[in-house]
Design a protein around this motif. Structure first.
Motif, PDB file in Angstrom:
ATOM      1  N   ARG A  39     -40.423  13.378  39.387  1.00  0.00           N
ATOM      2  CA  ARG A  39     -41.680  13.099  40.074  1.00  0.00           C
ATOM      3  C   ARG A  39     -42.450  12.010  39.352  1.00  0.00           C
ATOM      4  O   ARG A  39     -43.546  11.631  39.772  1.00  0.00           O
ATOM      5  CB  ARG A  39     -42.544  14.361  40.145  1.00  0.00           C
ATOM      6  N   SER A  52     -34.364  31.345  45.527  1.00  0.00           N
ATOM      7  CA  SER A  52     -35.107  30.749  46.637  1.00  0.00           C
ATOM      8  C   SER A  52     -35.337  31.804  47.710  1.00  0.00           C
ATOM      9  O   SER A  52     -34.909  32.955  47.584  1.00  0.00           O
ATOM     10  CB  SER A  52     -34.336  29.576  47.230  1.00  0.00           C
ATOM     11  N   SER A  58     -36.090  19.941  43.371  1.00  0.00           N
ATOM     12  CA  SER A  58     -36.836  19.525  44.551  1.00  0.00           C
ATOM     13  C   SER A  58     -35.888  18.834  45.517  1.00  0.00           C
ATOM     14  O   SER A  58     -34.917  18.185  45.099  1.00  0.00           O
ATOM     15  CB  SER A  58     -37.961  18.556  44.152  1.00  0.00           C
ATOM     16  N   TYR A  59     -36.173  18.982  46.812  1.00  0.00           N
ATOM     17  CA  TYR A  59     -35.414  18.271  47.835  1.00  0.00           C
ATOM     18  C   TYR A  59     -36.234  17.104  48.385  1.00  0.00           C
ATOM     19  O   TYR A  59     -36.091  16.719  49.533  1.00  0.00           O
ATOM     20  CB  TYR A  59     -35.008  19.230  48.953  1.00  0.00           C
ATOM     21  N   HIS A 116     -40.163  14.772  47.720  1.00  0.00           N
ATOM     22  CA  HIS A 116     -41.618  14.913  47.751  1.00  0.00           C
ATOM     23  C   HIS A 116     -42.162  15.733  46.583  1.00  0.00           C
ATOM     24  O   HIS A 116     -43.351  16.074  46.574  1.00  0.00           O
ATOM     25  CB  HIS A 116     -42.085  15.534  49.077  1.00  0.00           C
ATOM     26  N   GLY A 117     -41.320  16.081  45.616  1.00  0.00           N
ATOM     27  CA  GLY A 117     -41.792  16.736  44.406  1.00  0.00           C
ATOM     28  C   GLY A 117     -42.104  18.203  44.523  1.00  0.00           C
ATOM     29  O   GLY A 117     -42.508  18.829  43.544  1.00  0.00           O
ATOM     30  N   GLN A 118     -41.938  18.798  45.690  1.00  0.00           N
ATOM     31  CA  GLN A 118     -42.240  20.219  45.853  1.00  0.00           C
ATOM     32  C   GLN A 118     -41.195  21.066  45.138  1.00  0.00           C
ATOM     33  O   GLN A 118     -39.993  20.810  45.245  1.00  0.00           O
ATOM     34  CB  GLN A 118     -42.284  20.591  47.331  1.00  0.00           C
ATOM     35  N   LEU A 119     -41.646  22.093  44.406  1.00  0.00           N
ATOM     36  CA  LEU A 119     -40.742  22.955  43.660  1.00  0.00           C
ATOM     37  C   LEU A 119     -40.030  23.896  44.622  1.00  0.00           C
ATOM     38  O   LEU A 119     -40.655  24.769  45.230  1.00  0.00           O
ATOM     39  CB  LEU A 119     -41.500  23.759  42.594  1.00  0.00           C
ATOM     40  N   TYR A 120     -38.728  23.714  44.761  1.00  0.00           N
ATOM     41  CA  TYR A 120     -37.961  24.505  45.713  1.00  0.00           C
ATOM     42  C   TYR A 120     -37.958  25.976  45.305  1.00  0.00           C
ATOM     43  O   TYR A 120     -37.771  26.327  44.139  1.00  0.00           O
ATOM     44  CB  TYR A 120     -36.532  23.985  45.792  1.00  0.00           C
ATOM     45  N   VAL A 175     -39.020  18.776  36.982  1.00  0.00           N
ATOM     46  CA  VAL A 175     -38.413  18.858  38.309  1.00  0.00           C
ATOM     47  C   VAL A 175     -37.308  17.812  38.427  1.00  0.00           C
ATOM     48  O   VAL A 175     -37.539  16.625  38.163  1.00  0.00           O
ATOM     49  CB  VAL A 175     -39.458  18.654  39.419  1.00  0.00           C
ATOM     50  N   ASP A 185     -34.766  16.090  41.122  1.00  0.00           N
ATOM     51  CA  ASP A 185     -34.584  15.878  42.557  1.00  0.00           C
ATOM     52  C   ASP A 185     -33.101  15.988  42.896  1.00  0.00           C
ATOM     53  O   ASP A 185     -32.279  15.225  42.395  1.00  0.00           O
ATOM     54  CB  ASP A 185     -35.116  14.498  42.940  1.00  0.00           C
TER      55      ASP A 185
END
Length: 288
Positions: A13, A49, A95-96, A98-102, A120, A122
Motif C-alpha cells: 500500500r 476469511s 489484499s486483492y 485497493h489496500g483493503q485487508l482481506y 499488506v 497485494d
C-alpha cells in the motif's frame, strides 16, 4: 530506535511498518502465514476469511504446524481482541487491490492497525505470481527467514516439464458449487493460471458473461468445454469434485484427469513447484 535494532518494511500500500526490533510474534492471514512458514518463519497465529469456519482450512495451511500455531477463526468471529490475544508484534495480511485487508471487516482492520504494525501484500489479479512471491520472499528475509535449499531448482524443473509437455491438453479450472452448477475460472484473472498459459498450457476459458473472476455455469456447459485436465478447488467451502453426480458432467468425469487447486496459493518456491509438478503429471498423462 537505533539503526541496529530498528525494523521496517514498506508494504504494497506504500505504507512503512516500523518496530523497535525485528518482529518475533507474527499474526498472519492463513495464506501469508503458510507462505512465511515455508521460509522458516513460524507465525504465532493465523486467521481466515469469510469462506472459512471454526477450524483452519487444510487446503490453505500448507505444512504449517497447526498444533503450535493458534487459529483465531474467521469472519464474524474476528474482532480486535481475538486477533490480539497472542500479543503479536506484527500482522501480515493480504489484499486483492485497493489496500483493503482481506478477511477483516474494515472497522476491525482500522482498529487493529491502531494497535499493532500491519504489512499488506497485494495478491490481486494485477500482480504476477512471480512478483507476489518476490514480495513474500523480501518480507520473509527481513524477518530472518531463508528459502529452502533446492526449492528454486525444483521450480525451474517443473516449469521445464510444462514447457515440454506433449500435445495440447485442455485445462479447465473450476470450483464446484453444488450438483447444479460450478464456478469456472477465467484464466487471465488468476496469477497462477496465467503462469500455466505462459508456459504453453492450453487454458480453457468459460463463456463470456457475468462474473469477473468466475463464470457460473451448469455442469453441461462445463463438460462442453471438453477439458482433458481439471484443476479443482479443494478449499473447504467447495464441494469435492468426485461428489458431483450431475449426469451431464459424467463424460468429462470419466475422461479428464484432476489436479487439486487452491485458488489462494502459497507463494513460496517449493509450494509453487509442487503445484506445477502436479499439473505437469496430469498434462503429460493427458497428452502422451
Amino acid at each position: 530506535m537505533t539503526e541496529q535494532s530498528a525494523w521496517s518494511f514498506a508494504d504494497d500500500r506504500g505504507r512503512l511498518a516500523v518496530t523497535g526490533r525485528r518482529p518475533a510474534r507474527v499474526l498472519a492471514y492463513v495464506q501469508a502465514g503458510a507462505t512465511l512458514w515455508d521460509y522458516g518463519i513460524r507465525p504465532e497465529g493465523i486467521f481466515g476469511s469469510g469462506h472459512d469456519g471454526a477450524e483452519p482450512d487444510r487446503a490453505k495451511t500448507g505444512t504449517l504446524p497447526l498444533d503450535s500455531v493458534d487459529y483465531r477463526g474467521a469472519g464474524d468471529d474476528l474482532d480486535v481482541d481475538t486477533l490480539l490475544r497472542g500479543r503479536p508484534d506484527l500482522v501480515v495480511a493480504v489484499s486483492y487491490g485497493h489496500g483493503q485487508l482481506y478477511g477483516l471487516d474494515p472497522d476491525t482492520a482500522k482498529h487493529l492497525e491502531e494497535s499493532v504494525p500491519v504489512v499488506v501484500i497485494d495478491v490481486g489479479q494485477a500482480r504476477t505470481l512471480d512478483r507476489v512471491a518476490e514480495r513474500f520472499a523480501e518480507l520473509a528475509r527481513s524477518l530472518g527467514g531463508a528459502p529452502v535449499a533446492g526449492a528454486a531448482e525444483d521450480l525451474d524443473a517443473a516449469r521445464e516439464r510444462l514447457r515440454a509437455a506433449p500435445g495440447e491438453p485442455r485445462v479447465l479450472a473450476l470450483s464446484p458449487a453444488g450438483q447444479a452448477e460450478a464456478y469456472a475460472a477465467r484464466p487471465p484473472m488468476w496469477p497462477e493460471l496465467r503462469v500455466l498459459a505462459e508456459l504453453g498450457i492450453t487454458m480453457v476459458s468459460p463463456p463470456a458473461g457475468a462474473g469477473v473472476n468466475w463464470a457460473t455455469v451448469d455442469w453441461r456447459t462445463a463438460a462442453a468445454l471438453e477439458p482433458d485436465v481439471v484443476l479443482t478447488d479443494v478449499r473447504s467451502h467447495a464441494i469435492p469434485l468426485d461428489e458431483v453426480a450431475a449426469p451431464a458432467w459424467e463424460p468429462a468425469r470419466r475422461h479428464a484427469r484432476t489436479v487439486p487447486w487452491n485458488p489462494e496459493p502459497l507463494c513460496s518456491p517449493q509450494a509453487h513447484a509442487r503445484f506445477l509438478a502436479l499439473v505437469a503429471d496430469a498434462v503429460e498423462g493427458a497428452g502422451g
